[in-house]
Design a protein around this motif. Structure first.
Motif, PDB file in Angstrom:
ATOM      1  N   ASN A  77      -3.956  11.227   1.547  1.00  0.00           N
ATOM      2  CA  ASN A  77      -4.396  11.807   2.810  1.00  0.00           C
ATOM      3  C   ASN A  77      -5.445  12.882   2.598  1.00  0.00           C
ATOM      4  O   ASN A  77      -6.460  12.938   3.292  1.00  0.00           O
ATOM      5  CB  ASN A  77      -3.193  12.396   3.562  1.00  0.00           C
ATOM      6  CG  ASN A  77      -2.418  11.304   4.293  1.00  0.00           C
ATOM      7  OD1 ASN A  77      -3.021  10.364   4.823  1.00  0.00           O
ATOM      8  ND2 ASN A  77      -1.107  11.408   4.301  1.00  0.00           N
ATOM      9  N   GLN A  78      -5.191  13.742   1.580  1.00  0.00           N
ATOM     10  CA  GLN A  78      -6.092  14.858   1.355  1.00  0.00           C
ATOM     11  C   GLN A  78      -7.474  14.381   0.919  1.00  0.00           C
ATOM     12  O   GLN A  78      -8.491  14.865   1.399  1.00  0.00           O
ATOM     13  CB  GLN A  78      -5.482  15.764   0.278  1.00  0.00           C
ATOM     14  CG  GLN A  78      -6.170  17.113   0.156  1.00  0.00           C
ATOM     15  CD  GLN A  78      -5.557  17.921  -0.988  1.00  0.00           C
ATOM     16  OE1 GLN A  78      -4.331  17.916  -1.170  1.00  0.00           O
ATOM     17  NE2 GLN A  78      -6.380  18.589  -1.759  1.00  0.00           N
ATOM     18  N   ILE A  79      -7.495  13.399   0.023  1.00  0.00           N
ATOM     19  CA  ILE A  79      -8.782  13.042  -0.561  1.00  0.00           C
ATOM     20  C   ILE A  79      -9.518  11.954   0.219  1.00  0.00           C
ATOM     21  O   ILE A  79     -10.730  11.966   0.316  1.00  0.00           O
ATOM     22  CB  ILE A  79      -8.594  12.687  -2.058  1.00  0.00           C
ATOM     23  CG1 ILE A  79      -8.214  13.992  -2.787  1.00  0.00           C
ATOM     24  CG2 ILE A  79      -9.853  12.093  -2.677  1.00  0.00           C
ATOM     25  CD1 ILE A  79      -7.878  13.862  -4.222  1.00  0.00           C
ATOM     26  N   LEU A  80      -8.771  11.021   0.836  1.00  0.00           N
ATOM     27  CA  LEU A  80      -9.451   9.914   1.516  1.00  0.00           C
ATOM     28  C   LEU A  80      -9.476  10.050   3.040  1.00  0.00           C
ATOM     29  O   LEU A  80     -10.191   9.324   3.721  1.00  0.00           O
ATOM     30  CB  LEU A  80      -8.803   8.576   1.133  1.00  0.00           C
ATOM     31  CG  LEU A  80      -8.787   8.237  -0.365  1.00  0.00           C
ATOM     32  CD1 LEU A  80      -7.974   6.982  -0.615  1.00  0.00           C
ATOM     33  CD2 LEU A  80     -10.214   8.048  -0.882  1.00  0.00           C
ATOM     34  N   GLU A  81      -8.667  10.978   3.592  1.00  0.00           N
ATOM     35  CA  GLU A  81      -8.551  11.146   5.048  1.00  0.00           C
ATOM     36  C   GLU A  81      -8.483   9.800   5.760  1.00  0.00           C
ATOM     37  O   GLU A  81      -9.285   9.505   6.655  1.00  0.00           O
ATOM     38  CB  GLU A  81      -9.724  11.993   5.558  1.00  0.00           C
ATOM     39  CG  GLU A  81      -9.692  13.382   4.938  1.00  0.00           C
ATOM     40  CD  GLU A  81     -10.875  14.256   5.344  1.00  0.00           C
ATOM     41  OE1 GLU A  81     -11.906  13.680   5.739  1.00  0.00           O
ATOM     42  OE2 GLU A  81     -10.748  15.485   5.247  1.00  0.00           O
ATOM     43  N   PRO A  82      -7.501   8.981   5.389  1.00  0.00           N
ATOM     44  CA  PRO A  82      -7.430   7.628   5.966  1.00  0.00           C
ATOM     45  C   PRO A  82      -6.719   7.621   7.314  1.00  0.00           C
ATOM     46  O   PRO A  82      -6.116   8.619   7.713  1.00  0.00           O
ATOM     47  CB  PRO A  82      -6.585   6.894   4.931  1.00  0.00           C
ATOM     48  CG  PRO A  82      -5.647   7.945   4.412  1.00  0.00           C
ATOM     49  CD  PRO A  82      -6.388   9.262   4.478  1.00  0.00           C
ATOM     50  N   GLU A  83      -6.804   6.481   8.027  1.00  0.00           N
ATOM     51  CA  GLU A  83      -6.044   6.307   9.274  1.00  0.00           C
ATOM     52  C   GLU A  83      -4.573   6.099   8.966  1.00  0.00           C
ATOM     53  O   GLU A  83      -3.703   6.404   9.770  1.00  0.00           O
ATOM     54  CB  GLU A  83      -6.549   5.077  10.024  1.00  0.00           C
ATOM     55  CG  GLU A  83      -7.939   5.222  10.600  1.00  0.00           C
ATOM     56  CD  GLU A  83      -8.357   3.910  11.251  1.00  0.00           C
ATOM     57  OE1 GLU A  83      -7.521   3.282  11.943  1.00  0.00           O
ATOM     58  OE2 GLU A  83      -9.510   3.504  11.052  1.00  0.00           O
ATOM     59  N   PHE A  84      -4.327   5.505   7.776  1.00  0.00           N
ATOM     60  CA  PHE A  84      -2.960   5.146   7.433  1.00  0.00           C
ATOM     61  C   PHE A  84      -2.766   5.313   5.930  1.00  0.00           C
ATOM     62  O   PHE A  84      -3.638   4.973   5.143  1.00  0.00           O
ATOM     63  CB  PHE A  84      -2.705   3.683   7.809  1.00  0.00           C
ATOM     64  CG  PHE A  84      -1.398   3.143   7.304  1.00  0.00           C
ATOM     65  CD1 PHE A  84      -0.220   3.368   8.016  1.00  0.00           C
ATOM     66  CD2 PHE A  84      -1.334   2.421   6.110  1.00  0.00           C
ATOM     67  CE1 PHE A  84       0.994   2.886   7.541  1.00  0.00           C
ATOM     68  CE2 PHE A  84      -0.119   1.940   5.633  1.00  0.00           C
ATOM     69  CZ  PHE A  84       1.043   2.176   6.356  1.00  0.00           C
ATOM     70  N   ALA A  85      -1.628   5.876   5.530  1.00  0.00           N
ATOM     71  CA  ALA A  85      -1.308   5.962   4.108  1.00  0.00           C
ATOM     72  C   ALA A  85       0.186   5.731   3.921  1.00  0.00           C
ATOM     73  O   ALA A  85       0.996   6.129   4.760  1.00  0.00           O
ATOM     74  CB  ALA A  85      -1.703   7.320   3.536  1.00  0.00           C
TER      75      ALA A  85
END
Lengths: 518, 518
Positions: free
Chosen positions: B328-336
């Motif tokens: 979440n921190q590095i890719l700022e994705p919609e879903f993890a």
């Protein structure tokens, strides 16, 4: 917090044998089938290298005998007709890793590390607990048998059970006892390994006895005794300062200047004159005076000079004709083509040659029997088959990066076999297991070119094949309907039915005689 | 024909340093970009291992400074805050291959071979001719600086230029001078390597100074001091006769029986009683009396006994929560989503754990910036990034063998990042370069399961996402037309225009409050 002195109590030094005992996967000992194939591989590459180095037409005998199915216990025998091994070298050849005649010489051979065969001895002793038996004779009337084990901590061979008897035989026989392995006639098994070896080494005869008693002879396709591989001196464009210093330590030349002329290839007296103008290094000094600064100056002067490409007399490709006849003999394809590319260099000065062959139809293609379909990739380095780790290999990536559709090939369906041989005095393997070639850009590109050259020829063949089929289909239609039309027309006009044959031939262009030639 | 005695004149023995000097590609030194990343990799894995082993929260500083662009000359500094190195060990830690605290211990660490850091020293000296400077202090008030070179023929460290001064600092700083390399912010460059390291090691702070002066801090996401890795004794189901003999040589136990209890895991007094009934080996003898036959009998008795699975207390997975927060921190994705699987064993008794994470959208996916698309595979072993040789790795083949369409993923287009970490006391690398994991069947299968578990969750997310979009589209249509219909109907019947909102909500099921929860 833990103190440094407590952590470093655990500090230890290890021998290279210990390292590979613990990391046997790096030498190819992983999985029951693969481990057995690796033992065969090490024995057979050594055997062929030994015969070729002695200038002898190689005759290899391989036998795998099951001792006890439940523990995967096999006895593996590999015998050659090479020049034999002087007895005092036996402990080091078989019992010591990083020892041999190849690692330090710039010469093309299948082995190049001095690890392989002792790796086999190690695998045998660490799975079966038994030594490896070496029977050898240098044709001096005496045959000697010794049992070798590796003292892992010391990386040394220990000899036991020496026997000697009179005899006229010459060669070396190795008897491994291994456990935890499995014999199978699969793609990754010894049978396929030997079949591939035969394909790339048409001058080698291999006799193979399988555990179930099946006996196969892979006959040689040529009686030419292979030329002995010759060492090639390093090329100025490929040496680094560090290499120059290493070479200087071993030279017999009396000055740095003569050292360059004697120990590098393509470095003439004229070049010596030239480099004297370029660097402020005293080239009349003794080579022992060479240090890093001087070596670096010399190497950067090399970069400003022109040299002829490195000699390739030491490289021994298989040859286009022999690859084609090998493919024809073993795969019986509809079409086969091979190319041996011109020599190139990588890392500035290490010469190599790429050979490629392609076969279509017959038993070419992945899978076996009538199931043949899709692309089968056969990789070789200095004629030794590479059958594992295809993923990480420059050959695989070059083949994968080809736009196959342009060549009318569907890699999933078209029954083709692609044969690639990387020839070099130093193949850049990615691992001590010698199963993949590193992606050096020049090697990758040459493999690509070789594949494209081969597949362009395949494409023309496939186009002709398609045309022929279309023509035949067209011919079929006309052959069927023209006589009918002729009959109807005759009936309507109340005339005699004309001979339709000449018309059919004219329209379809099909002529039996011509067809056969095509 | 050439005689054996002439061939064997060329016979030589080599040191492990000479071997790797000649085959630097096996250690990862191939290509200008990769070679630089490999130096960073060796320094950083050693630094983090050292801090963790001392129970210290790791703070790593990495600096790459360009010295001269034309020759690819860089100075690389890697500094840690670990417990420092006692001076007498410096020549062996940095100047001798196959020496260290890890090779012989069954303990989880990034390094496990005792080759890596001396490989870096070797690469530095063979490209730049310069020694590597080691500055270290064990917090005893004195800081010591030494320059190390490797005597390649002897595989020994040579020390020069010793300096010492007073100071309160603690840790180790390594200064490499390398040539023939290239700094780039590419996928295979040091920046991405450190970014991946930060992702898998949320307890590590890395400060990074690039050649152009850019300064990046990869902040730690947790302040938890990692538990010290613990050695795990070998499990009876995983030892071979050969291993038992090796262990017996080093034991302090007085009898074979107590040796089994003390030096193997899960081998209780009860098991000792049991094995006494199964084998005709005198277990009261001294362990030095153990020979192959006895060891083999004991090992085959093991196979008839039941043991609890090996202890996994020594394994240190990252943990689901931390992988997710890292993604979440590095890719700022919609879903993890992340999963840490249960421990399993390979080769009968070597414990391992597979962790997998998946991220979708944001900057997840291959490529960079707005170009993100397709599957990006991030491989780790004991939290150390594996960025080369993806082709030959069990992680890659497991990912490739997934039927992605079943999970609504198109590996060429869907922007997803897949994160895999292989955790073990002994990762079966295929090469000394430690860049790919061997295809042990159990490891392959667990990776497959972990990927499927993660992508099943991604699939539900994608299904919900599609449903939501469809619902929104449907809602859009009704929202547009219902008010129009309502107005027309009202006009026709000459009634007041009704409120269409409740009807729209009822039909489309769209409710802002509900939507946010979903």
């Amino acid at each position: 917090m833990v103190l440094a002195k407590d952590i470093f109590k655990e500090f230890k030094e290890h021998s290279v044998s210990e390292f590979f005992r613990k990391n046997a996967a790096m030498l190819g000992y992983t999985g029951k089938i693969r481990s057995l194939t690796t033992v065969i591989h090490e024995g057979v590459t050594n055997a062929i290298d030994a015969a070729e180095e002695a200038g002898i037409l190689p005759e290899i005998f391989v036998s795998i005998k099951s001792m006890d199915d439940s523990s995967g216990h096999y006895k593996v025998i590999i015998e050659d007709n090479a020049s034999g091994i002087p007895e005092e070298y036996i402990p080091r050849v078989f019992g010591r890793m990083l020892a041999g005649t190849k690692l330090h010489r710039n010469v093309q051979s299948r082995g190049q590390q001095g690890i392989g065969i002792s790796g086999g001895v190690m695998f045998a002793q660490s799975t079966s607990g038994n030594p490896t038996k070496i029977v050898t004779s240098t044709e001096d009337g005496e045959v000697i048998s010794n049992e070798v084990m590796i003292d892992v901590e010391k990386n040394e061979g220990k000899i036991a059970n020496r026997k000697a008897w009179k005899g006229d035989w010459r060669g070396t026989r190795i008897e491994f006892e291994v456990k935890d392995v499995l014999y199978q006639r699969s793609r990754y098994g010894p049978y396929n390994y030997l079949r591939m070896t035969a394909m790339a080494n048409p001058h080698v005869q291999i006799r193979f006895l399988e555990p179930d008693g099946s006996f196969t002879i892979f006959e040689r396709a040529t009686d030419e005794i292979p030329e002995r591989p010759e060492p090639i001196a390093p090329h100025p464009a490929g040496v680094r300062a560090d290499d120059l210093l290493t070479l200087a330590k071993e030279t017999r030349s009396r000055s740095i200047g003569t050292f360059l002329v004697n120990d590098l290839s393509r470095f003439s007296r004229g070049k010596l004159k030239k480099i004297k103008e370029l660097v402020d290094v005293d080239l009349d000094e003794d080579p022992s005076e060479l240090n890093w600064t001087k070596a670096e100056k010399i190497v950067s002067a090399f970069k400003k000079m022109d040299f002829i490409a490195p000699p390739t007399k030491g490289l021994r490709p298989i040859g286009e004709e022999k690859i084609e006849s090998g493919l024809n003999q073993i795969l019986e394809p509809e079409f086969a083509f091979a190319t041996t590319r011109s020599p190139e260099v990588y890392r500035g000065g290490i010469p190599f040659i790429i050979e490629a062959g392609v076969a279509y139809g017959g038993s070419a293609g992945a899978g076996s029997g009538s199931e043949n379909k899709g692309l089968e990739l056969l990789r070789f380095a200095n004629r030794a088959p590479l059958i594992f780790n295809q993923g990480g290999c420059a050959v695989t990536s070059a083949a994968r990066d080809i736009d196959w559709r342009r060549y009318n090939v569907n890699p999933e369906k078209t029954p083709i076999t692609l044969f690639i041989n990387v020839v070099s005095v130093h193949v850049p393997y990615t691992s001590a297991g010698k199963q993949s070639v590193a992606e050096e850009p020049e090697i990758y590109e040459e493999i690509r070119q070789a594949i494209m050259e081969s597949t362009r020829n395949l494409k023309s063949f496939l186009r002709r094949k398609i045309k022929r089929r279309e023509r035949k289909e067209r011919a079929g239609i006309f052959e069927k309907y023209i006589p009918i039309i002729a009959r109807r027309a005759a009936a309507l006009t109340d005339k005699k039915v004309p001979d339709a044959e000449p018309l059919i031939k004219e329209i379809t262009g099909v002529d039996d005689a011509k067809e056969k030639e095509d």
